[in-house]
Design a protein around this motif. Sequence first.
Motif, PDB file in Angstrom:
ATOM      1  N   GLN A 188       0.894  -1.505  -0.595  1.00 47.95           N
ATOM      2  CA  GLN A 188       0.295  -0.097   0.055  1.00 47.95           C
ATOM      3  C   GLN A 188       0.753   1.191   0.134  1.00 47.95           C
ATOM      4  O   GLN A 188       2.024   1.314   1.282  1.00 47.95           O
ATOM      5  CB  GLN A 188      -0.899   0.121   1.076  1.00 47.95           C
ATOM      6  N   PRO A 245      -2.106   3.524   6.630  1.00 43.62           N
ATOM      7  CA  PRO A 245      -3.164   2.869   7.889  1.00 43.62           C
ATOM      8  C   PRO A 245      -4.020   4.802   8.516  1.00 43.62           C
ATOM      9  O   PRO A 245      -5.342   3.953   7.983  1.00 43.62           O
ATOM     10  CB  PRO A 245      -2.712   2.196   8.823  1.00 43.62           C
ATOM     11  N   LYS A 251      -8.123   4.672   2.036  1.00 39.17           N
ATOM     12  CA  LYS A 251      -9.563   4.233   1.617  1.00 39.17           C
ATOM     13  C   LYS A 251      -9.893   3.114   1.569  1.00 39.17           C
ATOM     14  O   LYS A 251      -9.442   2.004   0.469  1.00 39.17           O
ATOM     15  CB  LYS A 251      -9.588   4.968  -0.061  1.00 39.17           C
ATOM     16  N   TRP A 252     -10.441   2.855   2.807  1.00 42.26           N
ATOM     17  CA  TRP A 252     -10.990   1.522   3.113  1.00 42.26           C
ATOM     18  C   TRP A 252     -11.544  -0.401   2.298  1.00 42.26           C
ATOM     19  O   TRP A 252     -11.815  -1.178   2.392  1.00 42.26           O
ATOM     20  CB  TRP A 252     -11.148   1.209   5.052  1.00 42.26           C
ATOM     21  N   TRP A 268      -8.934  -4.119   1.554  1.00 41.36           N
ATOM     22  CA  TRP A 268      -9.995  -5.237   2.792  1.00 41.36           C
ATOM     23  C   TRP A 268      -9.892  -6.418   3.178  1.00 41.36           C
ATOM     24  O   TRP A 268      -9.302  -6.597   4.660  1.00 41.36           O
ATOM     25  CB  TRP A 268     -11.470  -4.514   3.038  1.00 41.36           C
ATOM     26  N   HIS A 319      -4.871  -6.349   6.221  1.00 34.84           N
ATOM     27  CA  HIS A 319      -5.247  -4.124   5.970  1.00 34.84           C
ATOM     28  C   HIS A 319      -6.965  -3.718   7.285  1.00 34.84           C
ATOM     29  O   HIS A 319      -6.363  -3.260   8.110  1.00 34.84           O
ATOM     30  CB  HIS A 319      -5.841  -4.093   4.483  1.00 34.84           C
ATOM     31  N   GLN A 320      -7.637  -5.049   6.715  1.00 37.08           N
ATOM     32  CA  GLN A 320      -9.155  -4.802   7.997  1.00 37.08           C
ATOM     33  C   GLN A 320      -8.199  -4.820   9.256  1.00 37.08           C
ATOM     34  O   GLN A 320      -9.194  -4.275  10.289  1.00 37.08           O
ATOM     35  CB  GLN A 320      -9.718  -5.427   7.453  1.00 37.08           C
ATOM     36  N   PHE A 358      -7.548  -1.816  10.408  1.00 35.89           N
ATOM     37  CA  PHE A 358      -8.842  -1.183  11.124  1.00 35.89           C
ATOM     38  C   PHE A 358      -8.957  -0.968  11.874  1.00 35.89           C
ATOM     39  O   PHE A 358      -9.508   0.052  13.798  1.00 35.89           O
ATOM     40  CB  PHE A 358      -9.656  -0.586   9.886  1.00 35.89           C
TER      41      PHE A 358
END
Length: 463
Positions: A293, A297, A301-302, A312, A360-361, A364
Amino acid sequence: MPGIFRTNARAVTYLAFVATLLAGFYLLELSPLPSWRVPESQSSHAGDTTISFNPEIPPCQRLAGLGDVVVVMRTGATEIKDKLPIHFNTTFRCYPDTLIFSDYAEVFQGHQVFDVLASVDDNLKRSNADFQHYLRLQRLGREGLAAEELHAESYESGPVGKNDNPGWRLDKWKFLPMIVESLKLRPEKRWFVYVEPDTYIVWSNLVRWLTKLDPSKEAYYGSEVQIGSDVFAHGGTGFVMSAPAMRKAADLYLSEPNEWHARTSGHWAGDCILGTALKKAGVDLTWSWPMFQGGNPAELKWMENKNDQPLWCAPAISYHHFTSHEVESMWGFEQQHIIRSMPKAKLESFWTREDKILHHQDMFRQYVLPNITADREDWSNLSPDLVPYSNRKGLSLGGCRALCEAKEECLQYALGPIGCSLGSLPMMGSRVEGIKSGWMLERIEHWMRNMKDCRGKTDWTVT
Ligand SMILES: *[C@@H]1O[C@H](CO)[C@@H](O)[C@H](O)[C@H]1NC(C)=O
Ligand SMILES: *[C@@H]1O[C@H](CO)[C@@H](O)[C@H](O)[C@H]1NC(C)=O
């Protein structure tokens, strides 16, 4: 754009993986009992409690078994003092081997720094204005640089804006020599991981991903970007090359250096020049977004998605645009993740548990969300995507929140000099003086529950 090029040698990769697994078990068995062993009660969930560990032996050092990787940091004299020290205290203590390439040779805080341009033709250095900064640096030393030449920002790719920054203009010249020098200094390594000071590598993921790949193939992985018709791995996002790919690029460059110097001179992006050389040498980029990426984080842009690969759901290998503080913060978070993922029973290895991959989720849920639970002062959550409301005189953050509440899609709000802005995507953001930010936590949790179901889509997107 061409289709995604994939290398597929599952049998070979599998054998390599099994061998690494066995090595992993072996190393785990031999390691001394860690002082940070997870108490049973805390090991099953990512809790709020921080588990302390011996700072001399960070948890990542237990991820041994990848002696064939070197992490190569590309930097410059204008930024080294601001940007490298935090890596020495954090990320560098996880990497089994490192190289630091700069435009000035020195020993900096106990680390050898190489002048990656030392072997570049002297005629070029004397005749191309980009090297004036370099020649001055060699004459005066790093301490001889004027304060205004030092900058806390990293070199950011872009055709305009930084042309007046001498460190930035020199940076593009480092890429091809860096490949040659890496091979010279580390001829035995099989994987080369290239980073910049504001890159964050999720090391616990990268080491597991690399065990699935075949370093005897020509491989070039990174986040695909395009300038004109050239597709290449974005430098600041970090990229990975196998030794055979490195040799192809180095041979091509050394066989026609003038050609590649001319190309570099007429271009602004060194990462693009490297990608072009690789392409010409027959090595294609394996598109590795969304694992790699180019963002942070705090401002991803999730909901991004490309070729049916939702960001995600993908494992996180790299991020970019990190301040020193963020490197420290993410590194601490990752160490906690590693501690919590370590085996409870003796033979249940970290290496075999797919659910221990950080996606990535997870960033978040576990890294971003805990930091947006309350309003923040001097903080911008980047709420730009609903039209900003005019600044009614004396509008408070509570009034701004009320405007957000009235709009169903609003997830967050911010009050600054331009008034109240609302956002329909959740973002953490970062410190900005004079702005206050808040979030609609219940709506964000609802948004999160509605995010794409990742079942069957959570494994490495490139193998
Ligand atoms: C790194 O650690 C040393 C020793 O604990 C400390 O003195 C130094 O300030 C740290 N550097 C950074 C940039 O955090
Ligand atoms: C959350 O906020 C605190 C306080 O500003 C900061 O120190 C920490 O690094 C933040 N965490 C993340 C994940 O950015």
